[in-house]
Design a protein around this motif. Structure first.
Motif, PDB file in Angstrom:
ATOM      1  N   VAL A  79       0.873  -1.170   0.000  1.00 24.26           N
ATOM      2  CA  VAL A  79       0.000   0.000   0.000  1.00 24.26           C
ATOM      3  C   VAL A  79       0.909   1.219   0.000  1.00 24.26           C
ATOM      4  CG1 VAL A  79      -1.852   1.244   1.161  1.00 24.26           C
ATOM      5  CG2 VAL A  79      -1.752  -1.266   1.291  1.00 24.26           C
ATOM      6  N   GLY A  80       0.976   1.902  -1.150  1.00 22.86           N
ATOM      7  CA  GLY A  80       1.867   3.035  -1.286  1.00 22.86           C
ATOM      8  C   GLY A  80       1.236   4.351  -0.900  1.00 22.86           C
ATOM      9  N   GLN A  81       2.066   5.396  -0.934  1.00 24.09           N
ATOM     10  CA  GLN A  81       1.592   6.718  -0.537  1.00 24.09           C
ATOM     11  C   GLN A  81       0.449   7.205  -1.415  1.00 24.09           C
ATOM     12  OE1 GLN A  81       2.684   9.098   2.169  1.00 24.09           O
ATOM     13  NE2 GLN A  81       0.611   9.428   1.469  1.00 24.09           N
ATOM     14  N   ALA A  82       0.496   6.918  -2.714  1.00 25.92           N
ATOM     15  CA  ALA A  82      -0.573   7.379  -3.598  1.00 25.92           C
ATOM     16  C   ALA A  82      -1.905   6.756  -3.201  1.00 25.92           C
ATOM     17  CB  ALA A  82      -0.252   7.057  -5.056  1.00 25.92           C
ATOM     18  N   ALA A  83      -1.898   5.478  -2.824  1.00 29.70           N
ATOM     19  CA  ALA A  83      -3.135   4.815  -2.408  1.00 29.70           C
ATOM     20  C   ALA A  83      -3.658   5.424  -1.116  1.00 29.70           C
ATOM     21  CB  ALA A  83      -2.910   3.320  -2.236  1.00 29.70           C
ATOM     22  N   LEU A  84      -2.756   5.726  -0.196  1.00 30.80           N
ATOM     23  CA  LEU A  84      -3.181   6.346   1.054  1.00 30.80           C
ATOM     24  C   LEU A  84      -3.698   7.752   0.814  1.00 30.80           C
ATOM     25  CD1 LEU A  84      -0.344   5.135   3.427  1.00 30.80           C
ATOM     26  CD2 LEU A  84      -2.754   4.518   3.562  1.00 30.80           C
ATOM     27  N   ALA A  85      -3.088   8.474  -0.134  1.00 34.45           N
ATOM     28  CA  ALA A  85      -3.523   9.837  -0.433  1.00 34.45           C
ATOM     29  C   ALA A  85      -4.892   9.858  -1.101  1.00 34.45           C
ATOM     30  CB  ALA A  85      -2.493  10.545  -1.310  1.00 34.45           C
ATOM     31  N   ASP A  86      -5.308   8.705  -1.679  1.00 33.95           N
ATOM     32  CA  ASP A  86      -6.635   8.632  -2.301  1.00 33.95           C
ATOM     33  C   ASP A  86      -7.747   8.493  -1.269  1.00 33.95           C
ATOM     34  OD1 ASP A  86      -5.744   8.932  -4.855  1.00 33.95           O
ATOM     35  OD2 ASP A  86      -5.628   6.788  -5.295  1.00 33.95           O
ATOM     36  N   ILE A  87      -7.350   8.239  -0.013  1.00 39.36           N
ATOM     37  CA  ILE A  87      -8.342   8.177   1.054  1.00 39.36           C
ATOM     38  C   ILE A  87      -8.955   9.567   1.184  1.00 39.36           C
ATOM     39  CG2 ILE A  87      -8.616   7.878   3.559  1.00 39.36           C
ATOM     40  CD1 ILE A  87      -6.301   5.863   3.412  1.00 39.36           C
ATOM     41  N   PRO A  88     -10.255   9.658   1.480  1.00 39.21           N
ATOM     42  CA  PRO A  88     -10.881  10.979   1.617  1.00 39.21           C
ATOM     43  C   PRO A  88     -10.042  11.909   2.488  1.00 39.21           C
ATOM     44  CG  PRO A  88     -12.541   9.283   1.790  1.00 39.21           C
ATOM     45  CD  PRO A  88     -11.212   8.569   1.705  1.00 39.21           C
ATOM     46  N   GLY A  89      -9.795  13.083   1.976  1.00 32.08           N
ATOM     47  CA  GLY A  89      -8.945  14.041   2.658  1.00 32.08           C
ATOM     48  C   GLY A  89      -7.636  14.249   1.915  1.00 32.08           C
ATOM     49  N   GLY A  90      -7.235  13.246   1.086  1.00 31.05           N
ATOM     50  CA  GLY A  90      -6.033  13.387   0.277  1.00 31.05           C
ATOM     51  C   GLY A  90      -4.762  13.468   1.107  1.00 31.05           C
ATOM     52  N   PHE A  91      -3.702  14.004   0.494  1.00 29.99           N
ATOM     53  CA  PHE A  91      -2.399  14.083   1.161  1.00 29.99           C
ATOM     54  C   PHE A  91      -2.332  15.354   2.001  1.00 29.99           C
ATOM     55  CE2 PHE A  91       2.074  15.370   1.439  1.00 29.99           C
ATOM     56  CZ  PHE A  91       2.609  14.226   2.014  1.00 29.99           C
ATOM     57  N   ASP A  92      -2.213  15.163   3.299  1.00 34.30           N
ATOM     58  CA  ASP A  92      -2.062  16.266   4.244  1.00 34.30           C
ATOM     59  C   ASP A  92      -0.711  16.074   4.906  1.00 34.30           C
ATOM     60  OD1 ASP A  92      -2.074  17.974   6.435  1.00 34.30           O
ATOM     61  OD2 ASP A  92      -4.208  17.698   6.826  1.00 34.30           O
ATOM     62  N   PRO A  93       0.220  17.037   4.771  1.00 36.37           N
ATOM     63  CA  PRO A  93       1.553  16.832   5.337  1.00 36.37           C
ATOM     64  C   PRO A  93       1.615  16.867   6.861  1.00 36.37           C
ATOM     65  CG  PRO A  93       1.383  19.027   4.390  1.00 36.37           C
ATOM     66  CD  PRO A  93       0.125  18.298   4.023  1.00 36.37           C
ATOM     67  N   ALA A  94       0.557  17.294   7.531  1.00 38.50           N
ATOM     68  CA  ALA A  94       0.570  17.365   8.995  1.00 38.50           C
ATOM     69  C   ALA A  94       0.747  15.963   9.589  1.00 38.50           C
ATOM     70  CB  ALA A  94      -0.714  18.003   9.511  1.00 38.50           C
ATOM     71  N   ILE A  95       1.643  15.845  10.561  1.00 39.05           N
ATOM     72  CA  ILE A  95       1.953  14.549  11.156  1.00 39.05           C
ATOM     73  C   ILE A  95       0.711  13.887  11.748  1.00 39.05           C
ATOM     74  CG2 ILE A  95       3.278  13.378  12.966  1.00 39.05           C
ATOM     75  CD1 ILE A  95       5.019  14.318  10.642  1.00 39.05           C
ATOM     76  N   ALA A  96      -0.055  14.623  12.537  1.00 38.08           N
ATOM     77  CA  ALA A  96      -1.230  14.037  13.188  1.00 38.08           C
ATOM     78  C   ALA A  96      -2.260  13.568  12.168  1.00 38.08           C
ATOM     79  CB  ALA A  96      -1.857  15.042  14.147  1.00 38.08           C
ATOM     80  N   ALA A  97      -2.454  14.347  11.109  1.00 34.25           N
ATOM     81  CA  ALA A  97      -3.432  13.976  10.076  1.00 34.25           C
ATOM     82  C   ALA A  97      -2.984  12.721   9.347  1.00 34.25           C
ATOM     83  CB  ALA A  97      -3.618  15.126   9.090  1.00 34.25           C
ATOM     84  N   ARG A  98      -1.698  12.626   9.039  1.00 33.74           N
ATOM     85  CA  ARG A  98      -1.195  11.454   8.333  1.00 33.74           C
ATOM     86  C   ARG A  98      -1.243  10.215   9.218  1.00 33.74           C
ATOM     87  NH1 ARG A  98       4.325  12.511   5.535  1.00 33.74           N
ATOM     88  NH2 ARG A  98       3.654  10.703   4.340  1.00 33.74           N
ATOM     89  N   ALA A  99      -0.964  10.391  10.511  1.00 38.61           N
ATOM     90  CA  ALA A  99      -1.034   9.261  11.433  1.00 38.61           C
ATOM     91  C   ALA A  99      -2.467   8.730  11.522  1.00 38.61           C
ATOM     92  CB  ALA A  99      -0.525   9.667  12.808  1.00 38.61           C
ATOM     93  N   ALA A 100      -3.435   9.632  11.607  1.00 39.43           N
ATOM     94  CA  ALA A 100      -4.841   9.213  11.670  1.00 39.43           C
ATOM     95  C   ALA A 100      -5.248   8.503  10.387  1.00 39.43           C
ATOM     96  CB  ALA A 100      -5.734  10.427  11.916  1.00 39.43           C
ATOM     97  N   GLN A 101      -4.783   8.999   9.255  1.00 38.30           N
ATOM     98  CA  GLN A 101      -5.100   8.397   7.962  1.00 38.30           C
ATOM     99  C   GLN A 101      -4.522   6.985   7.875  1.00 38.30           C
ATOM    100  OE1 GLN A 101      -3.244  10.099   4.315  1.00 38.30           O
ATOM    101  NE2 GLN A 101      -5.329  10.630   3.737  1.00 38.30           N
ATOM    102  N   LEU A 102      -3.281   6.828   8.315  1.00 40.15           N
ATOM    103  CA  LEU A 102      -2.650   5.512   8.292  1.00 40.15           C
ATOM    104  C   LEU A 102      -3.364   4.550   9.237  1.00 40.15           C
ATOM    105  CD1 LEU A 102      -0.432   3.494   7.527  1.00 40.15           C
ATOM    106  CD2 LEU A 102       1.018   4.551   9.285  1.00 40.15           C
ATOM    107  N   GLU A 103      -3.650   4.989  10.436  1.00 35.15           N
ATOM    108  CA  GLU A 103      -4.304   4.108  11.398  1.00 35.15           C
ATOM    109  C   GLU A 103      -5.667   3.641  10.892  1.00 35.15           C
ATOM    110  OE1 GLU A 103      -3.586   4.442  15.723  1.00 35.15           O
ATOM    111  OE2 GLU A 103      -2.921   6.481  15.227  1.00 35.15           O
ATOM    112  N   ALA A 104      -6.367   4.506  10.189  1.00 36.64           N
ATOM    113  CA  ALA A 104      -7.664   4.128   9.639  1.00 36.64           C
ATOM    114  C   ALA A 104      -7.530   3.059   8.562  1.00 36.64           C
ATOM    115  CB  ALA A 104      -8.369   5.358   9.065  1.00 36.64           C
ATOM    116  N   ALA A 105      -6.377   3.006   7.896  1.00 35.68           N
ATOM    117  CA  ALA A 105      -6.162   2.036   6.816  1.00 35.68           C
ATOM    118  C   ALA A 105      -5.633   0.687   7.307  1.00 35.68           C
ATOM    119  CB  ALA A 105      -5.188   2.618   5.787  1.00 35.68           C
ATOM    120  N   LEU A 106      -5.133   0.625   8.532  1.00 30.72           N
ATOM    121  CA  LEU A 106      -4.532  -0.610   9.039  1.00 30.72           C
ATOM    122  C   LEU A 106      -5.589  -1.647   9.391  1.00 30.72           C
ATOM    123  CD1 LEU A 106      -1.760   0.807  11.407  1.00 30.72           C
ATOM    124  CD2 LEU A 106      -1.459  -0.184   9.130  1.00 30.72           C
ATOM    125  N   PRO A 107      -5.248  -2.923   9.232  1.00 28.15           N
ATOM    126  CA  PRO A 107      -6.186  -3.983   9.627  1.00 28.15           C
ATOM    127  C   PRO A 107      -6.290  -4.066  11.144  1.00 28.15           C
ATOM    128  CG  PRO A 107      -4.095  -4.946   8.988  1.00 28.15           C
ATOM    129  CD  PRO A 107      -3.997  -3.480   8.677  1.00 28.15           C
TER     130      PRO A 107
END
Length: 195
Positions: free
Chosen positions: A41-69
């Motif tokens: 699962v690459g960065q482009a796939a994660l950036a396709d999650i609603p909200g897109g690519f947000d460089p803020a650390i907290a936003a990216r952490a929340a996005q990643l955690e939402a994608a994890l099994p």
């Protein structure tokens, strides 16, 4: 809790703040590492999650955690991050016990800037096996400088002949990926996360 051995995966890759300008790093890693994991699962796939690519650390952490099994599948996940992506994956791994974390060019200190403990303080308590591949001319911290930070005993630092942008020749990427795969194989061996 004993974590069973097995093929790692999926792998989640997070780029740095400069995404998509640093896409070359993922393009070097994915074909070399992807076949050895149960999914990539690459960065482009994660950036396709609603909200897109947000460089803020907290936003990216929340996005990643939402994608994890959830459940046992989480313990087979490998998180890979470059630069600020490395900061994100280590912060997430402090809360979510994945199999392994791989960091490329960890941003210990902004060039010319003051120490910012928020960048590295969490690394002292990281219990997940973690490999940091750090460039010997990385302006954000060399392998030698990295060892002056409070690092958990679960973290290994290996030197790469590179700068923060990780401009490596193909044979050097091959060697770096062998290090990563060897580290993941060791992390996949049964180990007790309760001690």
């Amino acid at each position: 809790m004993i974590v069973p051995a097995g093929r790692p995966g999926p792998a989640f890759y997070l780029a740095g703040d400069s995404f998509p300008d640093d896409v070359g790093v993922e393009r070097a890693l994915a074909p070399r590492l992807g076949p050895h994991f149960d999914g990539w699962v690459g960065q482009a796939a994660l950036a396709d999650i609603p909200g897109g690519f947000d460089p803020a650390i907290a936003a990216r952490a929340a996005q990643l955690e939402a994608a994890l099994p959830e459940g046992p599948a989480l313990r087979r996940v490998v998180l890979i991050g470059r630069s600020s992506g490395a900061r994100v994956v280590t912060e997430v791994a402090c809360r979510r016990p994945v199999q392994a974390v791989i960091c490329l060019g960890y941003p210990f200190r902004r060039p010319g800037g003051p120490l910012e403990p928020a960048r590295f303080a969490h690394l002292s308590g990281l219990a997940v096996p973690t490999l940091i591949l750090q460039g010997t001319s990385d302006a954000y911290g060399t392998p030698t400088a990295a060892r002056f930070h409070p690092l958990s005993p679960h973290i290994q630092v290996q030197a790469l002949e590179a700068d923060h942008r990780l401009r490596l020749a193909a044979p050097d990427w091959d060697a770096a990926c062998r290090l990563i795969l060897d580290f993941c194989a060791h992390a996949a061996a049964p180990h007790d996360l309760t001690g």
